[in-house]
Design an enzyme around this catalytic site. Structure first.
Site, short mmCIF file in Angstrom:
data_model
loop_
_atom_site.label_atom_id
_atom_site.label_comp_id
_atom_site.label_asym_id
_atom_site.label_seq_id
_atom_site.Cartn_x
_atom_site.Cartn_y
_atom_site.Cartn_z
N SER A 181 7.89 -60.40 7.88
CA SER A 181 9.27 -61.17 7.70
C SER A 181 9.80 -61.71 8.99
CB SER A 181 10.36 -60.18 7.09
OG SER A 181 10.13 -60.27 5.58
N LYS B 45 14.66 -60.72 14.43
CA LYS B 45 14.32 -60.37 13.05
C LYS B 45 13.13 -59.27 13.03
CE LYS B 45 13.94 -61.62 8.78
NZ LYS B 45 13.50 -60.20 8.54
#
Length: 266
Positions: A68, A205
């Site tokens: 991701s 992230k």
């Protein structure tokens, strides 16, 4: 104790040159050993020139599934191609069950990034398509640029791979608005990545490819940068993972290292 400042040296910004000129700081390995984790942490300080250190030179340049963390370039590409209209676009939930309850609602771009909504970014990738996706990964010099394995899963279980070093290079280009994309779209994504805002800003992230097995572990990531005063610190962490209970370590280990360097915390 030897600190980051004692280990860093000036580094070039091509992937090969950066990987070969990072300094190794084995003192950081104590944080990995304490948790019985195999992994790497790359930390680069951006002053007049970039200076970098890592606990593991070999692993720093080894490529892994981005999982991701790929939502960062995916979002930029979506904006550049018009698949994502702007930062205010709402991605409607179709009402069907999703793997995580927090994905079962309408989401903004920032919201989709913050909860790491896989279905939203799979749809973005499908609409971007293979030709445009390939073009932008080449423009961004992102990893091995291999999108084999399906347009909506090549970063999750396909052939795309990226190293911790390359993650740092990509993030630095994004921070400086130097990617081959509009400044506006880079700013939109940077804002969506803000995860903490005390006396410093963290844009980051996470990523997680799945737990795998002891002999064939998955990979867990945390990548981003810290803005503190006039300094910016770019970082990339990845670790082998064969037990989901270890997932919090992807943030706790690099957080401890950065705290020991006086970058965050304290």
């Amino acid at each position: 104790m030897k600190t980051f400042a004692a280990y860093v040296i000036t580094a070039c910004l091509s992937s090969t040159a950066l990987a070969s000129s990072i300094t190794e700081n084995t003192f950081w390995n104590k944080e990995f050993s304490a948790e019985a984790v195999n992994g790497v942490f790359v930390l680069c300080k951006s002053s007049s020139k970039l200076a970098c250190a890592t606990n593991n030179l070999a692993r720093a340049s080894k490529e892994y599934l981005p999982a991701s963390t790929f939502k960062i370039p995916n979002a930029i590409i979506g904006l550049e191609t018009g698949v994502i209209k702007n930062e205010h676009q709402i991605f409607k939930w179709d009402g069907k069950p999703r793997a995580m309850k927090q994905w079962e609602r309408d989401l903004s771009l920032r919201g989709a990034i913050q909860v790491s909504a896989v279905p939203v970014f799979q749809q973005i990738a499908r609409e971007v398509g293979e030709v445009r996706m390939q073009k932008y990964l080449k423009k961004f010099s992102y990893g091995n640029q291999n999108i084999s394995g399906g347009i909506d899963k090549f970063w999750l279980e396909g052939q795309l791979r990226i190293s911790a070093v390359n993650q740092v290079e990509f993030l630095e280009s994004l921070f400086l608005n130097k990617l081959s994309a509009s400044k506006e779209n880079q700013l939109i994504v940077k804002e969506a990545l803000v995860t903490e805002a005390p006396e410093y800003l963290v844009h980051s992230k996470t990523g997680f490819s799945g737990v795998g097995t002891e002999s064939n572990p998955g990979v867990a990531w945390w990548v981003g940068w810290v803005e503190k005063g006039a300094e910016v610190y770019f970082f990339a962490f990845n670790m082998d993972i064969d037990n989901e209970n270890k997932l919090p370590l992807r943030k706790s280990i690099p957080t401890k290292i950065m705290a020991s360097e006086g970058i965050i915390g304290g």
